[in-house]
Design an enzyme around this catalytic site. Structure first.
Site, PDB file in Angstrom:
ATOM      1  N   GLU A 151     -22.316  -2.184  15.544  1.00 59.11           N
ATOM      2  CA  GLU A 151     -22.290  -2.680  14.165  1.00 59.11           C
ATOM      3  C   GLU A 151     -23.713  -2.681  13.615  1.00 59.11           C
ATOM      4  OE1 GLU A 151     -20.853  -6.564  11.539  1.00 59.11           O
ATOM      5  OE2 GLU A 151     -21.366  -6.800  13.648  1.00 59.11           O
TER       6      GLU A 151
ATOM      7  N   ASP B  68     -15.221 -19.835  12.782  1.00 58.70           N
ATOM      8  CA  ASP B  68     -16.140 -20.418  11.795  1.00 58.70           C
ATOM      9  C   ASP B  68     -16.286 -19.546  10.554  1.00 58.70           C
ATOM     10  OD1 ASP B  68     -17.471 -18.428  13.171  1.00 58.70           O
ATOM     11  OD2 ASP B  68     -19.345 -19.535  13.391  1.00 58.70           O
TER      12      ASP B  68
ATOM     13  N   ASP C  55     -12.563 -10.039  10.603  1.00 62.64           N
ATOM     14  CA  ASP C  55     -13.883 -10.545  10.972  1.00 62.64           C
ATOM     15  C   ASP C  55     -14.071 -11.975  10.468  1.00 62.64           C
ATOM     16  OD1 ASP C  55     -16.295 -10.464  12.285  1.00 62.64           O
ATOM     17  OD2 ASP C  55     -17.339  -9.342  10.726  1.00 62.64           O
TER      18      ASP C  55
ATOM     19  N   HIS D 135     -13.200 -14.611  13.439  1.00 62.19           N
ATOM     20  CA  HIS D 135     -14.066 -15.726  13.828  1.00 62.19           C
ATOM     21  C   HIS D 135     -13.568 -17.051  13.261  1.00 62.19           C
ATOM     22  CE1 HIS D 135     -17.499 -13.436  15.583  1.00 62.19           C
ATOM     23  NE2 HIS D 135     -17.008 -12.466  14.818  1.00 62.19           N
TER      24      HIS D 135
ATOM     25  N   HIS E 264     -10.015  -9.550  16.063  1.00 67.96           N
ATOM     26  CA  HIS E 264     -11.412  -9.868  15.762  1.00 67.96           C
ATOM     27  C   HIS E 264     -11.460 -10.766  14.525  1.00 67.96           C
ATOM     28  CE1 HIS E 264     -15.759  -8.539  16.312  1.00 67.96           C
ATOM     29  NE2 HIS E 264     -15.801  -9.367  15.265  1.00 67.96           N
TER      30      HIS E 264
ATOM     31  N   HIS F  50     -19.388  -7.497  20.775  1.00 64.19           N
ATOM     32  CA  HIS F  50     -19.865  -6.962  19.509  1.00 64.19           C
ATOM     33  C   HIS F  50     -20.873  -5.847  19.808  1.00 64.19           C
ATOM     34  CE1 HIS F  50     -18.282 -10.687  17.766  1.00 64.19           C
ATOM     35  NE2 HIS F  50     -18.467 -10.162  16.559  1.00 64.19           N
TER      36      HIS F  50
END
Length: 388
Positions: free
Chosen positions: A218, A31, A327, A29, A27, A215
């Site tokens: 959360e 960006d 993350d 990202h 997991h 996702h």
């Protein structure tokens, strides 16, 4: 069902070179993992204004914004990273450096998730964007392999929850399934944008036997997890920590002399799983936990404050398939090695604990069975070499 959970008798005495451990990242990202210096250079090329053009100050701005407690300011950080990822050259560079940074951190298998639909402002098509990222990933893998550091990386193509392009992005992912794309995800505002919005897309992916992670658990609670499992057919849960809301902990259960049949006496507490939590645990549905990120986004609030209140240890001790992830490395200012060290310092884990958690991730990777088995063997041997 009811299961005992035990407290540690004493703190673990560990001396671990965390960076040298072979790790799996599920997991992460794209960006959210740029180098500040790269952002500065790419922003100058495309004429994008930044809060600072000094890489050190800019990196600090990203971390402070993510820690500000303001969701608006947190999301603003992605405005700047996405803005410099709108060209083939920008996507290629970011993806290549992403792989280099994974390898530097000891990651041997990584899945990088990103939303191609957010990278079309300067004329790229969806397919061109995916191809640019894959070219960068391939170049990064080739470069680090030449330096004697094997790493394998796959794309998780992501659809944004608030948009209506789920079917289109699902078809995009399938077009590239044999060219680097290993799975599908949805991301963005979880609360108010349930997986059921993309039910037809998830059905389409299931009909083509294409794996999905979502996702869930959360920003929203147990209902979001149920939706991800039922309508999304999720094989993994992105974060998923709020499954702990379906777990009851009785801290007085271990104090008495009387026990129910089949229960064990605990020095700490008795844990009772609700139906959803039991379903997730019994079926071994992996949880992509990101300890530091959850603190930043406030998802830990239902359980307390600070990393010591994080439900990670509760989930691990009761047999959930927890995994460790970062993350967003830029916003969190952390590496995967940092997250390993944080959990060791907080919960007294030892090398055996870290191996078990890492193998959870390896076994959950969106890879063919034979490749997962080889990855498990490679990681096990790597940990054993560090014990000797």
């Amino acid at each position: 069902m009811t299961e005992p959970i035990f407290s540690a008798d004493e703190a673990a005495d560990v001396d671990i070179d965390f960076r040298s451990l072979p790790k799996v990242s599920l997991h992460d990202h794209l960006d959210g993992g740029l180098r500040p210096a790269t952002i500065v250079e790419l922003a100058a090329e495309v004429g994008h204004e930044l809060p600072s053009t000094d890489p050190e100050a800019l990196g600090r701005w990203f971390r402070e914004s993510a820690d500000s407690g303001s969701l608006v300011r947190y999301l603003e950080t992605f405005d700047h990273t996405v803005a410099v990822m709108q060209t083939r050259e920008g996507l290629f560079r970011v993806a290549k450096e992403f792989v280099e940074d994974l390898a530097d951190d000891g990651v041997v298998y990584g899945e990088v998730r990103w939303a191609p639909e957010q990278h079309l402002a300067r004329g790229l098509t969806l397919d061109e964007a995916v191809e640019a990222v894959q070219a960068g990933l391939d170049a990064g893998v080739e470069e680090v392999a030449a330096g004697g550091r094997p790493v394998q990386v796959g794309q998780l193509v992501t659809a944004m929850r608030h948009a209506d392009r789920g079917q289109e992005i699902a078809e995009l992912a399938l077009r590239h399934r044999d060219r680097g794309v290993v799975g599908f995800d949805i991301a963005g505002a979880e609360d108010g944008f349930p997986p059921s919005r993309f039910k037809d897309a998830f059905t389409y992916l299931a009909e083509h036997q294409f794996p999905v992670t979502i996702h869930a658990g959360e920003a929203a609670g147990v209902d979001s997890i149920v939706d991800a499992l039922v309508n999304g057919r999720a094989l993994r849960l992105g974060h998923g920590v709020r499954i702990a809301e379906d777990i009851q902990v009785d801290f007085d259960a271990g104090a008495g002399d009387q026990q129910e049949p089949g229960q064990e006496q605990s020095s700490l507490a008795m844990v009772t799983l609700g139906r959803v939590a039991s379903w997730v645990r019994v079926r071994g549905i992996p949880l992509e936990c990101s300890p530091s990120s959850i603190l930043q986004t406030g998802a830990i609030a239902p359980f307390g404050e600070g990393i010591g209140s994080h439900p990670f240890d509760l989930l691990y001790q009761t047999g959930f398939k927890v995994t460790i992830n970062v993350d967003n490395r830029l916003m969190g200012g952390v590496t995967l090695s940092d997250e390993y060290e944080l959990l060791v310092d907080t919960f007294d884990y030892d090398l055996d604990d870290l191996l078990e958690i890492t193998l959870n991730a390896a076994e959950a990777a969106f890879l063919p069975l034979e490749e997962r088995e080889a990855l498990v063997e490679y990681i096990t041997e790597g940990f054993q070499a560090r014990e000797s």
